[in-house]
Structure formats: C-alpha cells, structure tokens
Design a protein around this motif. Structure first.
Motif, mmCIF file in Angstrom:
data_model
loop_
_atom_site.group_PDB
_atom_site.id
_atom_site.type_symbol
_atom_site.label_atom_id
_atom_site.label_comp_id
_atom_site.label_asym_id
_atom_site.label_seq_id
_atom_site.Cartn_x
_atom_site.Cartn_y
_atom_site.Cartn_z
ATOM 1 N N GLY A 138 -44.420 35.058 -15.853
ATOM 2 C CA GLY A 138 -45.346 35.054 -14.735
ATOM 3 C C GLY A 138 -44.829 34.263 -13.540
ATOM 4 N N LYS A 139 -45.695 34.063 -12.555
ATOM 5 C CA LYS A 139 -45.326 33.325 -11.350
ATOM 6 C C LYS A 139 -45.061 31.859 -11.683
ATOM 7 N N GLN A 140 -44.055 31.285 -11.063
ATOM 8 C CA GLN A 140 -43.726 29.879 -11.269
ATOM 9 C C GLN A 140 -43.431 29.211 -9.929
ATOM 10 N N ASP A 141 -43.778 27.930 -9.828
ATOM 11 C CA ASP A 141 -43.505 27.173 -8.603
ATOM 12 C C ASP A 141 -42.209 26.374 -8.696
ATOM 13 N N VAL A 142 -41.926 25.889 -9.891
ATOM 14 C CA VAL A 142 -40.731 25.064 -10.101
ATOM 15 C C VAL A 142 -40.053 25.516 -11.380
ATOM 16 N N VAL A 143 -38.730 25.625 -11.343
ATOM 17 C CA VAL A 143 -37.921 25.921 -12.526
ATOM 18 C C VAL A 143 -37.094 24.678 -12.861
ATOM 19 N N PHE A 144 -37.058 24.338 -14.138
ATOM 20 C CA PHE A 144 -36.356 23.136 -14.604
ATOM 21 C C PHE A 144 -35.455 23.543 -15.768
ATOM 22 N N SER A 145 -34.159 23.261 -15.658
ATOM 23 C CA SER A 145 -33.268 23.537 -16.780
ATOM 24 C C SER A 145 -32.368 22.342 -17.027
ATOM 25 N N ILE A 146 -31.774 22.303 -18.220
ATOM 26 C CA ILE A 146 -30.849 21.229 -18.565
ATOM 27 C C ILE A 146 -29.465 21.814 -18.827
ATOM 28 N N SER A 147 -28.510 20.925 -18.979
ATOM 29 C CA SER A 147 -27.113 21.335 -19.162
ATOM 30 C C SER A 147 -26.811 21.704 -20.606
ATOM 31 N N ALA B 109 -38.542 30.174 -6.862
ATOM 32 C CA ALA B 109 -39.117 28.849 -7.062
ATOM 33 C C ALA B 109 -38.102 27.760 -6.717
ATOM 34 N N LYS B 110 -38.573 26.549 -6.625
ATOM 35 C CA LYS B 110 -37.672 25.399 -6.518
ATOM 36 C C LYS B 110 -36.960 25.219 -7.855
ATOM 37 N N TYR B 111 -35.763 24.649 -7.807
ATOM 38 C CA TYR B 111 -34.970 24.506 -9.030
ATOM 39 C C TYR B 111 -34.476 23.070 -9.195
ATOM 40 N N ILE B 112 -34.780 22.493 -10.364
ATOM 41 C CA ILE B 112 -34.311 21.155 -10.745
ATOM 42 C C ILE B 112 -33.337 21.312 -11.899
ATOM 43 N N PHE C 262 -49.034 19.741 -14.290
ATOM 44 C CA PHE C 262 -48.409 21.063 -14.234
ATOM 45 C C PHE C 262 -48.931 21.963 -15.345
ATOM 46 N N ASP C 263 -48.974 23.255 -15.041
ATOM 47 C CA ASP C 263 -49.195 24.286 -16.048
ATOM 48 C C ASP C 263 -47.794 24.687 -16.525
ATOM 49 N N ILE C 264 -47.440 24.329 -17.777
ATOM 50 C CA ILE C 264 -46.053 24.375 -18.235
ATOM 51 C C ILE C 264 -45.796 25.544 -19.174
ATOM 52 N N THR C 265 -44.721 26.270 -18.888
ATOM 53 C CA THR C 265 -44.188 27.295 -19.782
ATOM 54 C C THR C 265 -42.786 26.866 -20.198
ATOM 55 N N VAL C 266 -42.516 26.911 -21.495
ATOM 56 C CA VAL C 266 -41.212 26.505 -22.020
ATOM 57 C C VAL C 266 -40.540 27.707 -22.673
ATOM 58 N N ILE C 267 -39.296 27.970 -22.293
ATOM 59 C CA ILE C 267 -38.493 28.988 -22.959
ATOM 60 C C ILE C 267 -37.448 28.265 -23.806
ATOM 61 N N CYS C 268 -37.496 28.494 -25.125
ATOM 62 C CA CYS C 268 -36.630 27.769 -26.053
ATOM 63 C C CYS C 268 -36.287 28.680 -27.229
ATOM 64 N N MET D 175 -55.727 23.584 -8.171
ATOM 65 C CA MET D 175 -55.045 24.311 -9.241
ATOM 66 C C MET D 175 -53.685 23.669 -9.521
ATOM 67 N N LYS D 176 -53.326 23.572 -10.803
ATOM 68 C CA LYS D 176 -52.047 22.973 -11.172
ATOM 69 C C LYS D 176 -50.877 23.847 -10.726
ATOM 70 N N ARG D 177 -49.797 23.201 -10.329
ATOM 71 C CA ARG D 177 -48.567 23.939 -10.046
ATOM 72 C C ARG D 177 -47.956 24.398 -11.365
ATOM 73 N N LYS D 178 -47.203 25.493 -11.291
ATOM 74 C CA LYS D 178 -46.623 26.077 -12.505
ATOM 75 C C LYS D 178 -45.163 25.649 -12.638
ATOM 76 N N LEU D 179 -44.820 25.164 -13.832
ATOM 77 C CA LEU D 179 -43.487 24.656 -14.118
ATOM 78 C C LEU D 179 -42.879 25.432 -15.285
ATOM 79 N N LEU D 180 -41.722 26.050 -15.043
ATOM 80 C CA LEU D 180 -40.997 26.780 -16.087
ATOM 81 C C LEU D 180 -39.823 25.919 -16.544
ATOM 82 N N VAL D 181 -39.764 25.635 -17.847
ATOM 83 C CA VAL D 181 -38.720 24.773 -18.406
ATOM 84 C C VAL D 181 -37.846 25.569 -19.374
ATOM 85 N N TYR D 182 -36.552 25.618 -19.092
ATOM 86 C CA TYR D 182 -35.580 26.150 -20.057
ATOM 87 C C TYR D 182 -35.117 24.974 -20.907
ATOM 88 N N ALA D 183 -35.588 24.920 -22.147
ATOM 89 C CA ALA D 183 -35.359 23.729 -22.963
ATOM 90 C C ALA D 183 -34.262 23.908 -24.007
#
Length: 412
Positions: free
Chosen positions: A103-112, A131-134, A34-40, A1-9
């Motif tokens: 929903g559930k997420q494994d990794v959170v990714f945001s930018i500046s 989740a882990k945070y990048i 990754f199974d990707i969800t983007v919040i923008c 199963m793909k890991r879930k990635l949440l992106v604040y774009a």
C-alpha cells in the motif's frame, strides 16, 4: 493520522539475529507515531523453515499491531555459500513482490542486510512508493568482505561498492551506528558530496538486561547445567561468525588449558563454530564450553553468569561494523576484554567508561598476557564492569536511541 513506515528488516522477531532484534525493538518503539509495515523472511535464522511457511510466497501476520509481510525463502546451510546465496536472492526478489502489497507509504527504511541488496531494496521501495528513504548501515560492505579476504575479485568488490554508494546517494538520510563508521562513509565519497548522515548507536534494553547477584537461582542453574560452577568464566556471547578472528583467538585460549579454575564459554552459533569445536576437541581443551543461543528472556542470566566477557573484531573491521554484543555486556555490569582496533566504536565505549581492558586484533602475545593478567587479578578486574552499566544508564539507554530515530524520521 499516523504516517506510514515501510521497513525492510530481512530478519525480524522471532529470529535471533542481532539486526532482527534491533529492528523489532525499533519498530515497537516507533509504533505510537507510525503505522508500520515490515517486510521480512519467514522465521529461518537457523537455516530451517517450518512446513507451514513453505506453501505461499507471502504470509500476512500481525505483531503487536504491526503488519508483517513474511516472504518465503528456501532452507540453507550456513557453511554452504550457494545455499546462502539462493536464500538471500529469494528474500530480495520476494520482498520486491511483497512491496506491491504494502500500500501507500510515507517513509521507507532499510538496513544493510543482506549485504548490498538491503540498500537496493530501499531504493526500489523509495521509487515504488514515492517515499522518503532512510538507509541504516549496520555493516559496510564490501569493505567487511575485503577485510577478512572472503572475496578477492576486484570486479565484484568494486561493482558491489558502486552499488552500495548508489544506495547511499539515493537515501534522504544514511544512519550509521558508530563514530568510526562516519569516517568510512566520508572515505567512500572523497571528492564528492557526502550523503546526509547521522550516527545513532545500537542498544540493548537496559530494563531487560541488568546486573544480578551471583546467587540468583537462574544463574546458579545455568552454571550447573554447563559446568561453570566455581570457575572464573570468560564468555563470548553471540554470533560466532567470520569477522571476529575467533579461529585464531581460540589458539591463544588453548594456552590456558591447564588453568583448572578458569573456563572459556562460547554462547551462540555461527559459521565459525565448528572450526572452534574441532580445534578444542583436537587439542583436548577441557576448559572450553560451547553453549546454545539463549532465548531473549534468558539472556540476562547467561550474560550475568560470566565474570569477564570477550568482545572481538578481526583486524580491518574498524569503521565497518560495531559488535552489538558490547551493549549487553555493559548493561549486565560485566567487565570486558576487548580485542578491538584503536578508535573503533566498541573500543571507545570500553575505554571511555573504563569497564575493561583492550588490545589490538592480531596481537596474540598481548591477548595472551592480558588474559593472564586478568586471571591473576580477578577481583579488581571484575569491579570494572560497574562502570559499563553506569555508561549505559547515563548515555546509551534504548529509548535514547529510539527517540533519535523518531526525531530524524519525523523531520523528513
């Protein structure tokens, strides 16, 4: 199963913000893993919002198999600070609300982006999703604000720096986009443990942007439309914003107003555009043209319509931001006049590949003399651009950077 990635774009396709384009392509490149969800935000980079996006707080959409949670923001004017702040705060608070729907997420990714709040969003997402945070720093703030004197309040600047340092400390990995930016991160944490970090360059898709012959019909049409035919074209393509010193460089350009076989073309938009337009009109600069943003699929033609590209940063931006336009210019095989500080990432790229000439920001006499030298030696200068394309192909392909992101994300 793909890991879930949440992106604040913040911005995402179809908005033309450079960070939006980078994140869109990054997510496309990570989709297989990754199974990707983007919040923008809803499409609104130009400050306008379509009526259909004004009805609900959160709009669910799909884009190439990704889940998009587009949040409602008010319209804004780029020169009106209050309307911009309202827009940014609406994104911030609505993005937090949208996080509960992700929903559930494994990794959170945001930018500046937006400044400071982009990092805070990532920290909130990390805590809510466990989740882990990048944290991807495209621009250091408040350092960028300080460099151009946009705010002089020590309290606000120190509070903002402390908040962004907190975001860095809470991140499992901080991604920075230039070698010079690594030093800025280390300076922030002098005497303290520097957060785990990695340098991954931004990119342009070298399969979409590449050299074209001058007789290409679309290039010919572009030049005809904007009166660039039979001219040596200096082009500045992209955001006409606060951090590029263009309000002073236009005065240097004005000293070449009598060069009838030379034209200076500004392609894009931004908060400083009207300042440049006013100067050009007041001083009768007939060889300066303003051209609208080009659609992504047409960018190859506008970039190739130039003979030389101007890539600038204001003094003090070294280690704080990397002008991403450098990658498109190099990919198109065009030579560069870089107004950039010594040791800055973009200047290192130009000098190491020998694809142009560089001068320091604020040294207007050298900018003038270098433009004059380029005009005098047009043919030899134009040949230098091929080295930039070679560097892109050898070291800076899009997939190279995306693979480094994938490797870093999968290690966490």
């Amino acid at each position: 199963m793909k890991r879930k990635l949440l992106v604040y774009a913040h911005y995402f396709y179809p908005d033309v913000a450079s960070t939006g384009q980078i994140l869109t392509e990054l997510c496309e490149g990570l989709q297989e893993e990754f199974d990707i969800t983007v919040i923008c935000v809803v499409p609104s980079y130009d400050g306008k919002v379509e009526s259909r996006y004004k009805r609900k707080r959160i709009h669910r959409e799909d884009y190439k198999g990704m889940h998009l949670l587009r949040v409602r923001v008010p319209e804004f004017q780029k020169k009106n600070k209050i309307s911009r702040v309202k827009n940014i705060l609406a994104y911030f608070f609505n993005a937090i609300i949208a996080t509960f729907s992700a929903g559930k997420q494994d990794v959170v990714f945001s930018i500046s982006q937006p400044p400071i709040l982009g990092g805070v969003l990532g920290v909130i997402g990390k805590k809510l999703k466990r989740a882990k945070y990048i944290y991807n720093i495209q621009d250091f703030n408040p350092e960028q604000t300080e460099a151009v004197g946009y705010s002089k309040s020590r309290f606000i600047l120190n509070f903002a720096r402390g908040l962004d340092k907190y975001s860095c400390k809470k991140a499992d990995t901080v991604v920075i986009v230039g070698r010079d930016m690594k030093r800025t991160l280390e300076t922030r944490f002098q005497g303290q443990d520097v957060p785990s970090n990695i340098v991954i360059n931004n990119w342009i898709d070298e399969k979409q942007i590449y050299p074209l012959p001058a007789e290409n019909p679309q290039i010919v049409s572009f030049k005809e439309q904007y009166e660039l035919n039979d001219k040596f074209v200096f082009m500045c393509s992209g955001n006409i914003g606060l951090y590029y010193d263009l309000e002073n460089i236009i005065k240097v350009i004005g000293e070449f107003k009598h060069e009838e076989d030379v034209v200076f073309a500004f392609v894009g938009d931004g908060i400083m555009k009207q300042t440049l337009v006013d100067y050009v009109q007041e001083n009768g600069l007939d060889n300066v043209k303003f051209i609208p943003y080009q659609d992504k699929e047409d960018l190859i033609y506008s970039l190739n319509a130039a003979d030389a590209h101007l890539v600038t940063n204001a003094k003090g931006i070294k280690g704080i931001s990397v002008p991403s336009k450098i990658y498109g210019v190099m990919a198109s095989g065009k030579s560069v006049l870089g107004v950039l500080e010594e040791g800055s990432e973009a200047r290192l790229l130009i000098e190491n590949s020998n694809c142009g000439k560089c001068v320091c920001p604020g040294d207007y006499a050298s900018i003038k003399s270098t433009i004059a030298e380029i005009i005098k030696n047009k043919a030899s200068f134009k040949k230098m651009g091929a080295q930039g394309r070679k560097t892109i192909e050898d070291k800076l392909k899009k997939d190279t950077s995306i693979d480094r992101y994938a490797e870093m994300l999968n290690l966490k």
